[in-house]
Design a protein around this motif. Structure first.
Motif, PDB file in Angstrom:
ATOM      1  N   GLU A  24      38.837  47.200  31.815  1.00  0.00           N
ATOM      2  CA  GLU A  24      39.867  48.043  32.432  1.00  0.00           C
ATOM      3  C   GLU A  24      39.585  48.270  33.920  1.00  0.00           C
ATOM      4  N   GLU A  25      38.324  48.525  34.229  1.00  0.00           N
ATOM      5  CA  GLU A  25      37.938  48.706  35.641  1.00  0.00           C
ATOM      6  C   GLU A  25      38.171  47.423  36.427  1.00  0.00           C
ATOM      7  N   PHE A  26      37.857  46.297  35.797  1.00  0.00           N
ATOM      8  CA  PHE A  26      38.005  44.999  36.470  1.00  0.00           C
ATOM      9  C   PHE A  26      39.464  44.768  36.874  1.00  0.00           C
ATOM     10  N   TYR A  27      40.374  44.906  35.912  1.00  0.00           N
ATOM     11  CA  TYR A  27      41.782  44.643  36.220  1.00  0.00           C
ATOM     12  C   TYR A  27      42.423  45.761  37.040  1.00  0.00           C
ATOM     13  N   GLY A  28      41.743  46.900  37.091  1.00  0.00           N
ATOM     14  CA  GLY A  28      42.205  47.953  37.986  1.00  0.00           C
ATOM     15  C   GLY A  28      41.790  47.708  39.421  1.00  0.00           C
ATOM     16  N   THR A  29      40.800  46.841  39.619  1.00  0.00           N
ATOM     17  CA  THR A  29      40.252  46.566  40.955  1.00  0.00           C
ATOM     18  C   THR A  29      40.749  45.252  41.553  1.00  0.00           C
ATOM     19  N   PHE A  30      40.800  44.208  40.713  1.00  0.00           N
ATOM     20  CA  PHE A  30      41.039  42.857  41.248  1.00  0.00           C
ATOM     21  C   PHE A  30      42.426  42.313  40.918  1.00  0.00           C
ATOM     22  N   TYR A  31      42.923  41.501  41.842  1.00  0.00           N
ATOM     23  CA  TYR A  31      44.166  40.759  41.644  1.00  0.00           C
ATOM     24  C   TYR A  31      43.840  39.266  41.651  1.00  0.00           C
ATOM     25  N   ASN A  32      44.728  38.473  41.069  1.00  0.00           N
ATOM     26  CA  ASN A  32      44.540  37.015  41.028  1.00  0.00           C
ATOM     27  C   ASN A  32      43.163  36.665  40.467  1.00  0.00           C
ATOM     28  N   ALA A  33      42.871  37.248  39.309  1.00  0.00           N
ATOM     29  CA  ALA A  33      41.539  37.086  38.720  1.00  0.00           C
ATOM     30  C   ALA A  33      41.615  37.119  37.196  1.00  0.00           C
ATOM     31  N   ILE A  34      40.630  36.476  36.558  1.00  0.00           N
ATOM     32  CA  ILE A  34      40.517  36.466  35.098  1.00  0.00           C
ATOM     33  C   ILE A  34      39.069  36.757  34.728  1.00  0.00           C
ATOM     34  N   LEU A  35      38.889  37.584  33.713  1.00  0.00           N
ATOM     35  CA  LEU A  35      37.556  37.927  33.221  1.00  0.00           C
ATOM     36  C   LEU A  35      37.335  37.263  31.867  1.00  0.00           C
ATOM     37  N   LEU A  36      36.328  36.366  31.795  1.00  0.00           N
ATOM     38  CA  LEU A  36      35.987  35.681  30.547  1.00  0.00           C
ATOM     39  C   LEU A  36      34.604  36.152  30.111  1.00  0.00           C
TER      40      LEU A  36
END
Length: 390
Positions: A24-36
């Motif tokens: 949740e923190e990741f997608y709240g911070t970054f755009y044009n990104a994917i977390l695997l």
């Protein structure tokens, strides 16, 4: 593209757990990104050319990651999708995990058009590798090898399977059994709650350990994977089991050799399975060059696709530039027409000349900063050619 990579080659499972990123923190911070993120890897995929272009990158402990950029990053992603970067070569689970990571990023609205094209092409490549090669055939974990052996020697369809144990090895067996058409699964374990949890995954039933002998009479196939310090399956316990196929994957063993003396009881141990798993792994490794050929083909296809996307963006930006000039010159022309200082034909002629002069002037300014004069000359020739054709 940039990938920040941390995986089992560099860290153990507990170390990777400490590197994991809150989704949740990741997608709240970054755009044009994917977390695997899986139990064996943490990979952060960005649509960016340089780290310093990524807003919020200072929140990530970069020293923990290997950093892959450009073509190297894309090729790595394709290898991940094909299972070539997995601990178990060719495993299928990573492809589903990559799909889920993509869908999560898309759901959050955090994926660029370019990144989406790359991820979808990687998934397609992983699918091709598994359809066109044997990279994922044959069990290479002890758990999957046990299921494969049972299927080959005894058959699984319509059979009752008893799994004894609920630890890590038993979990591997459950994963392998999920794809099989078995009649029923029974899970027995000293801790009943653990048995219930595993049984639920396959829609099976859990039994308490004191009901083990009853379950043995019911089972066609027994896979034993406990952590007990002494054998739990003895000749005495199995004397009323009838025809039973037993695979012992525990270490130390769960079985005694004398159960082979019982009529209709067939016993295979972890040593037999290691041979199966090692042979299957050799077969998979022989398929790696075929998979790499597929990766190369798909990388070339992707390169063409990305080049086309770049051209489309360039044409769109050029069109917008021309449209902005056109609007300005139209406004000037309309003012002159309203004042009726000139005939309409003369105003239109002036408008078209001003539009062309502005575009040519800007083009000269742009190409003064371009090192290759050959490109400018080539472009001029092509414009001339199209002008003559029209």
């Amino acid at each position: 593209m940039i990938i920040l990579k941390a995986d089992y080659k560099k860290y153990n499972v507990s170390e990777l757990e400490n590197i994991r990123v809150d989704e949740e923190e990741f997608y709240g911070t970054f755009y044009n990104a994917i977390l695997l993120q899986t139990c064996n890897r943490v990979e952060i995929i960005f649509d960016a050319d340089k780290l310093e272009d990524i807003k919020g990158i200072e929140n990530i402990k970069l020293e923990k990651f290997d950093i892959l950029v450009g073509d190297e990053a894309i090729e790595h992603l394709f290898r991940v999708a094909c299972g070539l970067e997995s601990m178990i070569v060719g495993e299928d689970q990573i492809l589903g995990q990559l799909k889920n990571a993509y869908l999560k990023a898309k759901e959050k609205g955090k994926i660029s058009k370019k990144l989406e094209k790359i991820i979808l092409k990687a998934i397609h490549t992983g699918q091709r590798a598994r359809v066109e090669t044997k990279i994922n055939e044959g069990g290479v974990s002890i758990g999957s090898a046990a299921v494969e052996l049972a299927e080959k020697v005894f058959g699984l369809e319509g059979k009752n399977v008893l799994l004894i144990g609920a630890g890590e090895m038993a979990n591997l067996v459950i994963k392998a059994l999920k794809e099989k058409n078995i009649k029923a699964i029974i899970v027995a374990n000293r801790t009943y709650e653990k048995a219930e949890r595993l049984a639920k995954e396959l829609g099976g039933i859990a039994v308490k350990f004191d009901k083990l002998e009853e379950a043995l009479r019911y089972a066609d196939i027994v896979i034993s994977a406990t952590g007990a310090p002494h054998p739990i399956l003895t000749k005495e316990r199995l004397k009323n089991a009838g025809k039973t196929f037993i695979i012992d994957i525990a270490n130390p063993r769960d079985t005694t050799d004398d159960i082979k003396e019982l009529p209709g009881v067939f016993l295979f141990t972890i040593d037999d399975l290691r041979l199966v798993a090692e042979e299957n792994l050799k077969k998979r490794k022989k398929e790696i060059p075929k998979v790499e050929k597929i990766i190369y083909e798909e990388l070339e296809n992707l390169k063409e696709l990305l080049d086309k996307m770049k051209l489309e963006v360039a044409v769109k930006e050029l069109g917008q530039y021309i449209e902005n000039i056109r609007k300005r010159e139209v406004e000037k022309a309309l003012k002159i027409l309203k004042n009726k200082n000139k005939p309409a034909e003369e105003v239109l002629d002036d408008f078209s000349k001003a539009l062309c002069k502005k575009i040519i002037y800007d083009m000269i300014k742009i190409f003064e900063n371009v090192e290759s004069r050959e490109f400018f000359e080539c472009l001029a020739k092509e414009f001339k050619k199209h002008g003559n054709n029209n």
